[in-house]
Design an enzyme around this catalytic site. Structure first.
Site, PDB file in Angstrom:
ATOM      1  CG  HIS A   1       0.334   3.160   7.629  1.00 50.91           C
ATOM      2  ND1 HIS A   1       0.883   2.763   6.769  1.00 50.91           N
ATOM      3  CD2 HIS A   1       0.906   2.328   8.986  1.00 50.91           C
ATOM      4  CE1 HIS A   1       0.791   1.568   6.519  1.00 50.91           C
ATOM      5  NE2 HIS A   1       0.129   1.246   7.876  1.00 50.91           N
TER       6      HIS A   1
ATOM      7  CG  ASN B   1      -0.195  -1.987   4.996  1.00 51.02           C
ATOM      8  OD1 ASN B   1      -0.892  -1.086   5.185  1.00 51.02           O
ATOM      9  ND2 ASN B   1      -0.266  -3.550   5.531  1.00 51.02           N
TER      10      ASN B   1
ATOM     11  CE1 TYR C   1      -6.075  -0.448  13.176  1.00 52.93           C
ATOM     12  CE2 TYR C   1      -5.566   1.458  11.487  1.00 52.93           C
ATOM     13  CZ  TYR C   1      -5.151   0.642  11.602  1.00 52.93           C
ATOM     14  OH  TYR C   1      -3.922  -0.470  11.283  1.00 52.93           O
TER      15      TYR C   1
HETATM   16 FE1  HDE Z   1      -2.464  -0.118  11.051  1.00 52.22          FE
HETATM   17  N1  HDE Z   1      -1.920   1.479  12.263  1.00 52.22           N
HETATM   18  N2  HDE Z   1      -1.850  -1.427  12.525  1.00 52.22           N
HETATM   19  N3  HDE Z   1      -2.144  -2.067   9.560  1.00 52.22           N
HETATM   20  N4  HDE Z   1      -2.265   1.008   9.869  1.00 52.22           N
HETATM   21  C1  HDE Z   1      -2.425   2.282  11.973  1.00 52.22           C
HETATM   22  O1  HDE Z   1      -3.712   4.278  12.811  1.00 52.22           O
HETATM   23  C2  HDE Z   1      -2.289  -0.912  14.298  1.00 52.22           C
HETATM   24  C3  HDE Z   1      -1.586  -2.961  10.108  1.00 52.22           C
HETATM   25  C4  HDE Z   1      -2.469   0.784   8.614  1.00 52.22           C
HETATM   26  O2  HDE Z   1      -3.509   6.560   6.205  1.00 52.22           O
HETATM   27  C5  HDE Z   1      -2.322   3.446  13.156  1.00 52.22           C
HETATM   28  O3  HDE Z   1      -4.354   6.735  12.076  1.00 52.22           O
HETATM   29  C6  HDE Z   1      -1.799  -2.574  14.384  1.00 52.22           C
HETATM   30  C7  HDE Z   1      -2.001  -3.649   9.407  1.00 52.22           C
HETATM   31  C8  HDE Z   1      -3.117   2.065   7.178  1.00 52.22           C
HETATM   32  O4  HDE Z   1      -4.364   7.076   8.322  1.00 52.22           O
HETATM   33  C9  HDE Z   1      -2.335   2.733  14.634  1.00 52.22           C
HETATM   34  C10 HDE Z   1      -2.032  -2.699  14.309  1.00 52.22           C
HETATM   35  C11 HDE Z   1      -2.984  -3.000   7.896  1.00 52.22           C
HETATM   36  C12 HDE Z   1      -2.960   2.745   8.270  1.00 52.22           C
HETATM   37  C13 HDE Z   1      -2.317   1.851  13.431  1.00 52.22           C
HETATM   38  C14 HDE Z   1      -1.694  -3.014  11.990  1.00 52.22           C
HETATM   39  C15 HDE Z   1      -2.070  -1.954   8.800  1.00 52.22           C
HETATM   40  C16 HDE Z   1      -2.269   2.570   9.573  1.00 52.22           C
HETATM   41  C17 HDE Z   1      -1.616   5.351  13.187  1.00 52.22           C
HETATM   42  C18 HDE Z   1      -1.404  -4.566  14.641  1.00 52.22           C
HETATM   43  C19 HDE Z   1      -2.838  -3.638   6.279  1.00 52.22           C
HETATM   44  C20 HDE Z   1      -2.525   4.341   7.628  1.00 52.22           C
HETATM   45  C21 HDE Z   1      -2.244   6.177  12.876  1.00 52.22           C
HETATM   46  C22 HDE Z   1      -2.156  -5.628  14.814  1.00 52.22           C
HETATM   47  C23 HDE Z   1      -4.061  -4.799   6.632  1.00 52.22           C
HETATM   48  C24 HDE Z   1      -4.334   4.583   7.531  1.00 52.22           C
HETATM   49  C25 HDE Z   1      -3.587   5.810  12.547  1.00 52.22           C
HETATM   50  C26 HDE Z   1      -4.226   6.364   6.764  1.00 52.22           C
HETATM   51  C27 HDE Z   1      -2.148   3.568  10.352  1.00 52.22           C
HETATM   52  C28 HDE Z   1      -2.286   0.304  14.210  1.00 52.22           C
HETATM   53  C29 HDE Z   1      -1.677  -3.611  11.899  1.00 52.22           C
HETATM   54  C30 HDE Z   1      -2.915  -0.905   7.349  1.00 52.22           C
HETATM   55  C31 HDE Z   1      -1.422   2.978  15.218  1.00 52.22           C
HETATM   56  C32 HDE Z   1      -2.172  -2.363  15.944  1.00 52.22           C
HETATM   57  C33 HDE Z   1      -2.107  -5.902   9.410  1.00 52.22           C
HETATM   58  C34 HDE Z   1      -3.107   1.657   5.645  1.00 52.22           C
HETATM   59  O5  HDE Z   1      -4.178   2.607  15.047  1.00 52.22           O
END
Ligand code: HDE
Length: 712
Positions: free
Chosen positions: A87, A160, A374
């Site tokens: 993202h 999402n 996060y």
């Molecule tokens: Fe994320 N995800 N994600 N994700 N995600 C990040 O956090 C992560 C997942 C989502 O505009 C990171 O600040 C893991 C699902 C959005 O700043 C990180 C897993 C959904 C955003 C991270 C998921 C999301 C992130 C990278 C699997 C939909 C952007 C930077 C368990 C519900 C937020 C940050 C923004 C961002 C980890 C799966 C949505 C690395 C480990 C499911 C919208 O922490």
């Protein structure tokens, strides 16, 4: 002084009103300290010369003593922070959430119980795979992360635009992301899943099949952030005053309806305007037409969970709206642009574990992993534990605790007590007001195993596919063929088709034909038998719920010298009234001189304003204009792309010459090509535009449509 058309492109009357509001909101987010007129160093020392370094003699060496120079370069050298691992490319805006219906029966969260209450929020839209500088129209999931600054602390729904996910357990996230990102030995392709590594991982991970159907659908190439749904994905809990828990899934529904673009169009938009989505959102807010969403919840209990066909902890599954309707309880408007992109959009830190009293987690193994990830990622990106003190992350309610020090500590403990219990005073825990975790009973052996209830990977993928209109199904087939055609290994292509056979035979056949595979491979072994009884769900289709309105959309008007003023004027006025916006495109940058001497000011010269940037187009040309543009390849592309992308095209009788030169034969003229003899034809044209696209045209203009129709 000739009359001028084209300055007010729509909704500007609203803008003045809005700017006043924005001014007030802007003050809240005022981040830069008030500056004086004199340039200073970071220490506030006035600077005498900002053009030349201090040197030993005019042509001599630079002197270390020049502290202003050293500070300026030092600061510049450290301007970058790590971009988000996923993202990275995003766009954030401010807004306000209004609760219309109290959920008091289900939760003690004030943000969900005080009807009429307004809560400030910040939303960051994003793509997942591309880097910070990638293009907007990638085929990708869109992030829709929302931070609510509630009276009881910050609540983040890190959502999402797709309601399911690729994987069921967070431990697979690094693998999934590595496979999707550019291949490590060559660092390409950028912001694309059309490569072997991605499809290798996917085809070896059957749990991703439902998500793949969504990502190959038009949901992954939205026309605008404004026309997207948002989903919290996981089952969360609402917990009421008595400690009773109700499961909840969060939904954001765009008031202007859903809309996507075609893949061919997306690729061209990326070239013409890589910032298409962020510009669109900026323009909408700047013009005073801010987008809004309904905020809804699906509420259900253990009894429902126990009889539901799938496990409510499995993030690769939805709960169809037909089974548990989405209850709309509030709305939010996104109407505030940031003052500074870095300070707000880049530094905002969303964390799934940011919840408020009355909202809780379930044991969804994806959510549980996210709750670790996060917070951890913010430390790396923002450089220390005090990122919560950056204005965009600060709660808008009192914050009191004994946490102290660390990099960039701004809010510090006052007085001598920095521990508790203490005899000096200060904040104390509050069993009444404080966050209470849901009192769930848990027991079991320590295991590393996926529950059997997570083993059905195809039934909902199939349900999604059969819920689509034929044209949407065609797009899914096209997308799969496109993506897999970029895979070099035939075994990977075949493996995907083997999965498709468990989803839909027609789809498997179309993809097999499109890829030129010699034969249909055997179906992939399914861990659970595929349920073919799940009924179609209209809520899953974009087109079945088309908004039937052109409001908020953009008309491109190609205008030449000598074009009829009456028509151009009628169009621009009617578009503004919708309200929608228009852009005038002219052969020369200066604009065009219409038949009565009026000047039509061009926003774009034809080379910079291809039709992919618009939802519908008009060719307002004189005979000379049409003859001139018929020699121009870009003008011909303007028309042929608009036609191929199923757009409504209005045209003056004289413009027919350009249409024919663009390669559209008279026999191909359909109801989407609408002659405009004068102002009186404008209402009917704009009424037709409400359909947004004339989809049946695609069945006659696309080679792949034939294969699709034959199989259908
Ligand atoms: Fe994320 N995800 N994600 N994700 N995600 C990040 O956090 C992560 C997942 C989502 O505009 C990171 O600040 C893991 C699902 C959005 O700043 C990180 C897993 C959904 C955003 C991270 C998921 C999301 C992130 C990278 C699997 C939909 C952007 C930077 C368990 C519900 C937020 C940050 C923004 C961002 C980890 C799966 C949505 C690395 C480990 C499911 C919208 O922490």
């Amino acid at each position: 002084m000739p009359k001028v058309i084209g300055k007010d492109t729509g909704a500007t009357s609203l803008a003045t009103e809005f700017e006043t509001e924005l001014g007030q909101a802007g003050e809240l987010h005022q981040l830069a300290p008030e500056g004086g007129d004199v340039l200073t160093t970071q220490q506030g020392v006035p600077v005498a010369d900002d053009q030349n370094t201090l040197r030993g003699g005019e042509r001599g060496p630079a002197l270390l003593e020049d502290f202003h120079f050293r500070e300026k370069i030092f600061h510049f050298d450290h301007e970058r922070i790590p971009e988000r691992v996923v993202h990275a490319r995003g766009y954030g805006v401010h807004g306000t959430f209004t609760l219309n219906e109290s959920l008091e029966e289900f939760t003690r969260a004030k943000v969900l119980t005080e009807a009429g209450e307004k809560t400030p929020m910040f939303v960051r839209f994003s793509t997942v795979i591309g880097n910070k500088g990638s293009f907007d129209l990638a085929r990708d999931v869109r992030g829709f992360a929302a931070k609510f600054y509630t009276k009881e602390g910050n609540w983040d729904i890190v959502a999402n635009n797709i309601p399911v996910f690729f994987i069921q357990d967070a431990i697979k996230f690094p693998d999934m992301v590595h496979a999707a990102k550019p291949i490590p030995d060559r660092e390409f392709p950028q912001a694309q899943t059309a490569h072997d590594n991605f499809w290798d991982f996917i085809t070896l991970t059957p749990e991703s099949m439902h998500m793949i159907m969504w990502v190959m659908s038009d949901r992954a190439i939205p026309r605008s952030f404004r026309f997207m749904e948002g989903f919290g994905v996981h089952s969360f809990r609402l917990i009421n005053e008595a400690g009773k828990s109700t499961y909840v899934k969060f939904h954001f529904k765009p008031r202007m309806g859903l809309q996507s673009v075609l893949w061919n169009e997306a690729q061209k938009i990326n070239g013409a305007d890589p910032d298409f989505h962020r510009r669109d959102l900026w323009d909408a807010i700047d013009l005073g037409a801010p987008p809004s969403w309904d905020f809804g919840v699906q509420l259900f209990d253990d009894e429902f969970a126990d009889q539901f066909e799938f496990d409510i902890l499995d993030a690769t599954k939805i709960i169809p709206e037909e089974q548990v309707p989405v209850r709309i309880i509030g709305e939010f408007v996104l109407d505030g642009l940031v003052d500074n992109f870095f300070a707000e959009t880049e530094q905002v830190a969303f964390c799934t574990q940011n919840v408020v009293p009355g909202v809780g987690f379930t044991n969804d193994p994806l959510l549980q992993g996210r709750n670790f990830s996060y917070l951890d990622t913010q430390l790396k990106r923002l450089g220390g534990p005090n990122f919560t003190q950056i204005p965009i992350n600060q709660p808008r309610c009192p914050v009191s605790n004994f946490q102290q020090d660390g990099h960039m500590a701004i809010r510090n403990v006052k007085g001598r007590a920095n521990y508790e219990p203490n005899s000096w005073g200060g904040p104390r825990q509050s069993p009444a007001a404080g966050y209470r975790h849901f009192d769930a009973e848990e027991n079991g052996r320590k295991v590393q195993a996926r529950p059997g209830s997570f083993s059905d990977h195809y039934s909902q993928a199939r349900q999604f596919f059969i819920s689509q209109t034929p044209i949407e199904q065609k797009h899914i087939g096209d997308a799969l063929v496109f993506e897999l055609s970029k895979c070099e290994r035939v075994d990977i292509r075949q493996r995907m088709v083997a999965h498709l056979r468990n989803i839909d035979e027609k789809l498997a056949t179309v993809v097999t034909t499109g890829l030129g595979l010699p034969a249909l491979p055997d179906p992939a072994p399914a861990a659970s038998p595929v349920m073919t009884t799940l009924p179609p769900s209209d809520a899953l289709s974009i087109l079945k719920r088309a908004p039937g309105s052109f409001a908020g959309r953009k008309l491109g008007i190609l205008v030449s010298d000598g074009a009829p003023t009456a028509l151009v004027e009628a169009l621009t006025e009617a578009v503004k009234a919708l309200p929608a916006v228009y852009e005038i495109i002219t052969p020369k940058t200066a604009g065009a001189i219409l038949d009565d001497g009026t000047v039509a000011e061009g926003k774009q010269k034809i080379d910079g304003g291809p039709s992919v940037l618009y939802d519908a187009v008009v060719l307002a040309l004189s005979a000379e204009g049409a003859a001139l543009l018929s020699k121009d390849k870009t003008a011909k592309d303007f028309v042929s792309d608009a036609f191929a992308h199923c757009k409504f095209i209005g045209y003056t009788p004289e413009a027919e010459a350009l249409i024919l030169k663009a390669g559209i034969d008279r026999e191909e003229f359909d109801e989407g090509l609408i002659p405009l003899s004068g102002a009186e034809d404008v209402p009917a044209f704009l009424a037709a535009c409400r359909q947004l696209r004339l989809w049946q045209r695609e069945l006659t203009t696309d080679l792949d449509a034939a294969a699709f129709l034959e199989t259908a």
